[in-house]
Write an enzyme that holds these catalytic residues in place. Sequence first.
Site, short mmCIF file in Angstrom:
data_model
loop_
_atom_site.label_atom_id
_atom_site.label_comp_id
_atom_site.label_asym_id
_atom_site.label_seq_id
_atom_site.Cartn_x
_atom_site.Cartn_y
_atom_site.Cartn_z
CD GLU A 98 -3.15 0.87 2.09
OE1 GLU A 98 -4.18 1.54 1.93
OE2 GLU A 98 -3.00 0.07 3.03
CB ALA A 156 -7.62 7.16 1.05
CG ASP A 160 -15.34 -0.82 9.10
OD1 ASP A 160 -16.04 -0.18 8.29
OD2 ASP A 160 -14.33 -0.33 9.64
CG HIS A 187 -13.32 2.20 6.66
ND1 HIS A 187 -13.14 1.56 7.87
CD2 HIS A 187 -12.13 2.76 6.35
CE1 HIS A 187 -11.89 1.73 8.27
NE2 HIS A 187 -11.25 2.45 7.36
CG ASP A 193 -7.50 -0.86 5.54
OD1 ASP A 193 -6.29 -1.20 5.52
OD2 ASP A 193 -7.87 0.32 5.58
#
Length: 377
Positions: free
Chosen positions: A125, A215, A243, A246, A269
């Site tokens: 990443e 992001a 989740d 997010h 993640d």
Amino acid sequence: MITVANARICTLTLLEGWLQMNDGHITALGPGEPPNTEEIVDAAGQWLLPGFVDTHCHGGGGAALYSGNPGDVIQAARSHLAHGTTTLIASVATMRLDRMLAAATAIARAVATNQAPNIRGIHFEGPFLSPKRRGAQTKSALLTPDERVFADLIDAAGGLAVSMTIAPELPGAIDLIHRHHEQLTFAVGHTDDDGSHTREAFDAGARTATHLFNAMPTMTHRHPGPVGVALLDDRVACELIADGTHLSPEALTVATRTAGPHRSILVTDAMAATGLGDGDYSYADRHVTVHHGIAKLRDTDTLAGSVHFLSDALANVVRLLHLTPPQAAPLVSTNAARHYGRHDRGTIAVGQTADLVLLSEDLTVRSVYLAGKPIDR
């Protein structure tokens, strides 16, 4: 040979019956009562799914996959295996380059010991990410795409490099994707692009969107951004973090309905504190506070990954999207396996690797099989 009987088996269509596995593979399955065998496991009507495939995970169980310590890699991998993730791509976060190289080397060493048998590759990443959309990535470690840096990372991975997240608007990013897209899978993410470079990246060979919506710029009526471009490109798989933090239920619904049931991939993640509960934690070069199940960089409002397992993501989409377990199973197994060329797993069929998860009625993990062997949880 092990026979699982009286199970609700999530094949392409629901099968109420039995499954046999031997020598690491699924050897037979059918409806009703099983043939007589020595070892029969009574599933008592519980759900039997393909083992989960998590292609974006940073840690769990109190250990970071990218710490540079093989022991941490093994510990984190085992924590996810115990929760049903039988195939894991270990994600290396953006840090100082020498630490990223050490992290990749440590993952490769852990895999070589056969003590992290569910790790099947490495995801970088970064470090070629946008400073404006870095999220929890270390700002001082961000770099402009560079051929030598890329080569060093791939070498450190020891043949395990599977994917790399990159911001396509950075100078040299499109060229890097074009030159190396057959070597590994490039993912657009941590980007401030308006959508134009994202389209170029997909045309150059990038095939994934990293944790869609997060992001990256939002989609507007005039600027589709990476979100709009990725959702509408049939070549591209979209990572989604289900989740409950997010992504809102509405965003999750829009994404899965637009990308469809075959291009949506749930990822965790997950960070190192996954499974530990609320508290303050420090791993590698990250200092994180988990409060009410939400992980943030300490003393900031920046999300620092998640603290959920793919089993939790499955339960969330069943509840939020009103899916049945057979409908949700591809989102946590089949789609990722196919996208990354793992055609020997991700579905329940004769000849497939016997990576399986047995779930209770409320979708709690009860048993995990890795290549036909029960995992001690």
